[in-house]
Motif scaffolding. Structure first.
Motif, PDB file in Angstrom:
ATOM      1  N   ALA A   1       0.954  -1.357   0.313  1.00 37.05           N
ATOM      2  CA  ALA A   1       0.145  -0.023   0.023  1.00 37.05           C
ATOM      3  C   ALA A   1       0.594   1.392  -0.270  1.00 37.05           C
ATOM      4  O   ALA A   1       1.819   1.126   0.041  1.00 37.05           O
ATOM      5  CB  ALA A   1      -1.419   0.125   1.350  1.00 37.05           C
ATOM      6  N   ALA A   2       0.644   2.205   0.069  1.00 35.83           N
ATOM      7  CA  ALA A   2       1.010   3.540  -0.080  1.00 35.83           C
ATOM      8  C   ALA A   2       2.006   3.689   1.122  1.00 35.83           C
ATOM      9  O   ALA A   2       1.252   3.774   1.973  1.00 35.83           O
ATOM     10  CB  ALA A   2       0.132   5.097  -0.506  1.00 35.83           C
ATOM     11  N   GLY A   3       3.234   4.360   0.895  1.00 35.77           N
ATOM     12  CA  GLY A   3       3.733   4.434   1.787  1.00 35.77           C
ATOM     13  C   GLY A   3       4.865   3.078   2.576  1.00 35.77           C
ATOM     14  O   GLY A   3       4.992   3.096   3.016  1.00 35.77           O
ATOM     15  N   GLU A   4       4.171   1.947   2.352  1.00 40.46           N
ATOM     16  CA  GLU A   4       4.547   1.087   2.901  1.00 40.46           C
ATOM     17  C   GLU A   4       5.328   0.474   2.126  1.00 40.46           C
ATOM     18  O   GLU A   4       6.530   0.704   1.811  1.00 40.46           O
ATOM     19  CB  GLU A   4       3.859  -0.652   2.795  1.00 40.46           C
ATOM     20  N   SER A   5       6.527  -0.162   3.177  1.00 37.36           N
ATOM     21  CA  SER A   5       7.964  -1.066   3.092  1.00 37.36           C
ATOM     22  C   SER A   5       8.015  -2.644   3.223  1.00 37.36           C
ATOM     23  O   SER A   5       7.310  -2.819   3.941  1.00 37.36           O
ATOM     24  CB  SER A   5       8.752  -0.270   3.948  1.00 37.36           C
ATOM     25  N   ALA A   6       8.863  -3.666   2.623  1.00 35.77           N
ATOM     26  CA  ALA A   6       8.465  -4.834   2.666  1.00 35.77           C
ATOM     27  C   ALA A   6      10.013  -5.397   3.321  1.00 35.77           C
ATOM     28  O   ALA A   6      11.117  -4.498   2.527  1.00 35.77           O
ATOM     29  CB  ALA A   6       8.098  -5.789   1.898  1.00 35.77           C
ATOM     30  N   GLU A   7      11.164  -6.107   3.708  1.00 30.72           N
ATOM     31  CA  GLU A   7      11.826  -6.107   4.451  1.00 30.72           C
ATOM     32  C   GLU A   7      12.051  -7.652   4.425  1.00 30.72           C
ATOM     33  O   GLU A   7      11.456  -8.745   4.900  1.00 30.72           O
ATOM     34  CB  GLU A   7      13.075  -5.253   5.723  1.00 30.72           C
ATOM     35  N   PHE A   8      13.031  -8.281   3.210  1.00 31.71           N
ATOM     36  CA  PHE A   8      13.529  -9.545   3.607  1.00 31.71           C
ATOM     37  C   PHE A   8      15.387  -9.807   3.149  1.00 31.71           C
ATOM     38  O   PHE A   8      15.641  -9.094   2.333  1.00 31.71           O
ATOM     39  CB  PHE A   8      12.440  -9.849   2.626  1.00 31.71           C
ATOM     40  N   THR A   9      15.230 -10.483   3.845  1.00 27.31           N
ATOM     41  CA  THR A   9      16.953 -11.363   3.057  1.00 27.31           C
ATOM     42  C   THR A   9      16.938 -11.986   1.339  1.00 27.31           C
ATOM     43  O   THR A   9      15.700 -13.382   2.168  1.00 27.31           O
ATOM     44  CB  THR A   9      17.575 -12.114   4.409  1.00 27.31           C
ATOM     45  N   THR A  10      17.364 -12.561   0.569  1.00 28.03           N
ATOM     46  CA  THR A  10      17.456 -13.432  -0.350  1.00 28.03           C
ATOM     47  C   THR A  10      18.331 -14.793   0.181  1.00 28.03           C
ATOM     48  O   THR A  10      17.724 -15.554  -0.378  1.00 28.03           O
ATOM     49  CB  THR A  10      18.668 -12.691  -1.048  1.00 28.03           C
ATOM     50  N   GLY A  11      18.626 -14.518   1.438  1.00 29.09           N
ATOM     51  CA  GLY A  11      19.547 -16.259   1.489  1.00 29.09           C
ATOM     52  C   GLY A  11      20.127 -17.063   0.097  1.00 29.09           C
ATOM     53  O   GLY A  11      21.369 -16.303   0.068  1.00 29.09           O
ATOM     54  N   ASP A  12      19.918 -18.450  -0.513  1.00 26.64           N
ATOM     55  CA  ASP A  12      20.655 -18.817  -0.793  1.00 26.64           C
ATOM     56  C   ASP A  12      20.205 -18.639  -2.179  1.00 26.64           C
ATOM     57  O   ASP A  12      20.602 -18.994  -3.172  1.00 26.64           O
ATOM     58  CB  ASP A  12      20.625 -20.626  -0.350  1.00 26.64           C
ATOM     59  N   SER A  13      19.292 -17.247  -2.634  1.00 29.48           N
ATOM     60  CA  SER A  13      19.529 -17.538  -3.761  1.00 29.48           C
ATOM     61  C   SER A  13      19.171 -15.655  -4.147  1.00 29.48           C
ATOM     62  O   SER A  13      19.111 -14.674  -3.299  1.00 29.48           O
ATOM     63  CB  SER A  13      17.270 -17.487  -3.494  1.00 29.48           C
ATOM     64  N   GLU A  14      19.878 -15.657  -5.538  1.00 24.38           N
ATOM     65  CA  GLU A  14      19.787 -14.769  -6.405  1.00 24.38           C
ATOM     66  C   GLU A  14      18.321 -13.658  -6.402  1.00 24.38           C
ATOM     67  O   GLU A  14      17.296 -15.086  -7.382  1.00 24.38           O
ATOM     68  CB  GLU A  14      20.485 -14.199  -7.301  1.00 24.38           C
ATOM     69  N   CYS A  15      18.465 -12.644  -6.387  1.00 26.73           N
ATOM     70  CA  CYS A  15      16.096 -11.789  -6.944  1.00 26.73           C
ATOM     71  C   CYS A  15      16.827 -10.524  -7.781  1.00 26.73           C
ATOM     72  O   CYS A  15      18.135 -10.477  -7.413  1.00 26.73           O
ATOM     73  CB  CYS A  15      15.590 -11.604  -6.459  1.00 26.73           C
ATOM     74  N   VAL A  16      15.360 -11.110  -8.276  1.00 27.87           N
ATOM     75  CA  VAL A  16      15.246  -8.846  -8.993  1.00 27.87           C
ATOM     76  C   VAL A  16      13.914  -8.903  -8.668  1.00 27.87           C
ATOM     77  O   VAL A  16      13.023  -9.042  -8.454  1.00 27.87           O
ATOM     78  CB  VAL A  16      14.778  -9.468 -10.477  1.00 27.87           C
ATOM     79  N   VAL A  17      14.123  -7.168  -8.537  1.00 28.84           N
ATOM     80  CA  VAL A  17      13.308  -6.743  -8.400  1.00 28.84           C
ATOM     81  C   VAL A  17      12.486  -5.828  -8.964  1.00 28.84           C
ATOM     82  O   VAL A  17      12.706  -4.988  -9.748  1.00 28.84           O
ATOM     83  CB  VAL A  17      12.972  -5.183  -6.984  1.00 28.84           C
ATOM     84  N   LEU A  18      10.950  -6.340  -9.950  1.00 30.01           N
ATOM     85  CA  LEU A  18      10.638  -5.953 -11.024  1.00 30.01           C
ATOM     86  C   LEU A  18       8.914  -5.396 -10.305  1.00 30.01           C
ATOM     87  O   LEU A  18       8.242  -6.409 -10.338  1.00 30.01           O
ATOM     88  CB  LEU A  18      10.549  -7.170 -12.037  1.00 30.01           C
ATOM     89  N   PRO A  19       9.209  -4.453 -10.686  1.00 35.81           N
ATOM     90  CA  PRO A  19       8.064  -3.317 -10.918  1.00 35.81           C
ATOM     91  C   PRO A  19       6.806  -4.345 -11.674  1.00 35.81           C
ATOM     92  O   PRO A  19       7.036  -4.795 -12.622  1.00 35.81           O
ATOM     93  CB  PRO A  19       8.007  -2.320 -10.978  1.00 35.81           C
ATOM     94  N   LEU A  20       5.957  -5.016 -11.447  1.00 36.30           N
ATOM     95  CA  LEU A  20       4.569  -4.661 -12.397  1.00 36.30           C
ATOM     96  C   LEU A  20       3.471  -3.737 -12.559  1.00 36.30           C
ATOM     97  O   LEU A  20       3.146  -3.695 -13.330  1.00 36.30           O
ATOM     98  CB  LEU A  20       4.006  -6.411 -11.528  1.00 36.30           C
ATOM     99  N   ALA A  21       3.287  -2.661 -11.435  1.00 30.65           N
ATOM    100  CA  ALA A  21       2.367  -2.041 -11.297  1.00 30.65           C
ATOM    101  C   ALA A  21       2.697  -1.157 -10.237  1.00 30.65           C
ATOM    102  O   ALA A  21       3.491  -1.484  -9.092  1.00 30.65           O
ATOM    103  CB  ALA A  21       1.061  -2.480 -10.780  1.00 30.65           C
ATOM    104  N   GLY A  22       3.517   0.559 -10.692  1.00 25.05           N
ATOM    105  CA  GLY A  22       3.729   1.049  -9.770  1.00 25.05           C
ATOM    106  C   GLY A  22       5.707   1.208  -9.479  1.00 25.05           C
ATOM    107  O   GLY A  22       5.704   0.927 -10.038  1.00 25.05           O
ATOM    108  N   SER A  23       5.719   2.009  -9.041  1.00 19.80           N
ATOM    109  CA  SER A  23       7.344   2.091  -8.581  1.00 19.80           C
ATOM    110  C   SER A  23       7.921   2.034  -7.320  1.00 19.80           C
ATOM    111  O   SER A  23       7.030   2.101  -6.037  1.00 19.80           O
ATOM    112  CB  SER A  23       7.200   3.783  -8.341  1.00 19.80           C
ATOM    113  N   CYS A  24       9.326   1.871  -7.214  1.00 21.38           N
ATOM    114  CA  CYS A  24       9.846   1.452  -5.605  1.00 21.38           C
ATOM    115  C   CYS A  24      10.752   2.456  -5.870  1.00 21.38           C
ATOM    116  O   CYS A  24      11.870   2.058  -6.359  1.00 21.38           O
ATOM    117  CB  CYS A  24       9.548   0.267  -5.108  1.00 21.38           C
TER     118      CYS A  24
END
Length: 305
Positions: free
Chosen positions: A45-68
């Motif tokens: 939601a507007a103004g929200e954040s999420a925090e996480f660790t990638t662990g044993d995996s690489e990842c991409v953050v890919l916007p589907l709708a919205g900016s970040c």
């Protein structure tokens, strides 16, 4: 009865359990019953954040709708994103394994996190939309657009391969049906996830909000010995492909189809090598001299075409 390879929109994981951290879809290797590929879809939601660790995996953050804003181990990347998956080719951020990641969206949005277990720890990075390789595949009513943002040629991940496919309404993609479940000449072993979003041509633009999003439909086929799926897929659904031929992916008239492909496998070389179903391989030759659908590409980094 829901096929175990089909995860309807809102499934937080393969068991349908609720995830409290904003992840609308969670597919881990354990959930899928394989070793490498995974996908999460994060809604903020507007103004929200999420925090996480990638662990044993690489990842991409890919916007589907919205900016970040994405912060990876203290490095920050501003992602302009897009209003929806049909609006433009998006920029993205890469997070290596064993990284601390924060995703913050001032106005809210939906973000895909395709990932793969890997060995090497690379550097965090920003992927500009303008450098994403946009490809037209097929011809006639099998014409589709491929955004190679994390293909082997498109971006230097360790093991992850991920692309976006946009199919105009009424067209077929992932065709001819193909597989990558054996190590042969021209074929690799890959675990694959399809994640779907659907547009509507009932208003202005392929991503129009005309009608209910939940009413938009498409179809996906997966088949092999012991695997037989022909599923109606809707906005936000996912399909697992552990083995067998997959395709076609069918965009119903009126509803252009988007899917995100996430692939990884046991060999260190990144590849999308596959083998067509021999019964349908001849279709490729039929495209020679046939014009492509003029609607493709549907968009580029500048916006709709």
């Amino acid at each position: 009865m829901t096929n175990s390879l089909h995860l309807p929109a809102g499934s937080a994981d393969a068991d349908g359990a609720h995830d409290p951290d904003g992840f609308r879809l969670v597919i881990t290797p354990r959930d899928a019953g394989w070793s490498y590929s995974s996908l999460r879809v994060l809604e903020l939601a507007a103004g929200e954040s999420a925090e996480f660790t990638t662990g044993d995996s690489e990842c991409v953050v890919l916007p589907l709708a919205g900016s970040c804003r994405v912060t990876v181990d203290g490095r920050t990347f501003e992602l302009a994103g897009r209003t929806d998956v049909f609006a433009r080719v998006t920029d993205f951020a890469y997070a290596p394994r064993d990284a601390e990641v924060t995703v913050h969206s001032a106005e809210g949005g939906r973000f895909a996190l395709p990932a793969a277990r890997c060995e090497r720890r690379l550097e965090p990075a920003y992927g500009p939309a303008e450098k994403v390789l946009v490809e037209t595949r097929g011809a006639g009513n099998a014409t589709r657009q491929v955004n190679n943002f994390a293909s082997p040629e498109g971006f230097g991940c360790d093991r992850l391969v991920a692309v976006e496919v946009l199919t105009p309404d009424g067209n077929w993609s992932s065709y001819p049906p193909h597989k990558h479940d054996e190590l042969n000449e021209g074929e690799a072993v890959l675990e694959e996830i399809y994640y779907f979003e659907l547009g509507s041509t009932g208003g202005s633009g392929s991503g129009s909000n005309t009608g209910s999003v939940g009413d938009r439909i498409g179809y996906q086929r997966v088949y092999a010995d012991g695997v037989d799926l022909l599923e109606e897929v809707r906005h936000g659904d996912a399909v697992l492909v552990p083995r067998g031929y997959h395709g076609p992916s069918m965009a119903a008239p009126g509803y252009p189809m988007y899917y995100l492909n996430v692939l990884a496998g046991p060999r260190p070389e990144r590849t999308m090598a596959c083998r067509d179903d021999p019964a349908h391989h001849w279709v490729r030759a039929s495209w020679e001299g046939m014009p492509t659908d003029p609607r493709v590409p549907l968009c580029d980094a500048e916006g709709p075409r």
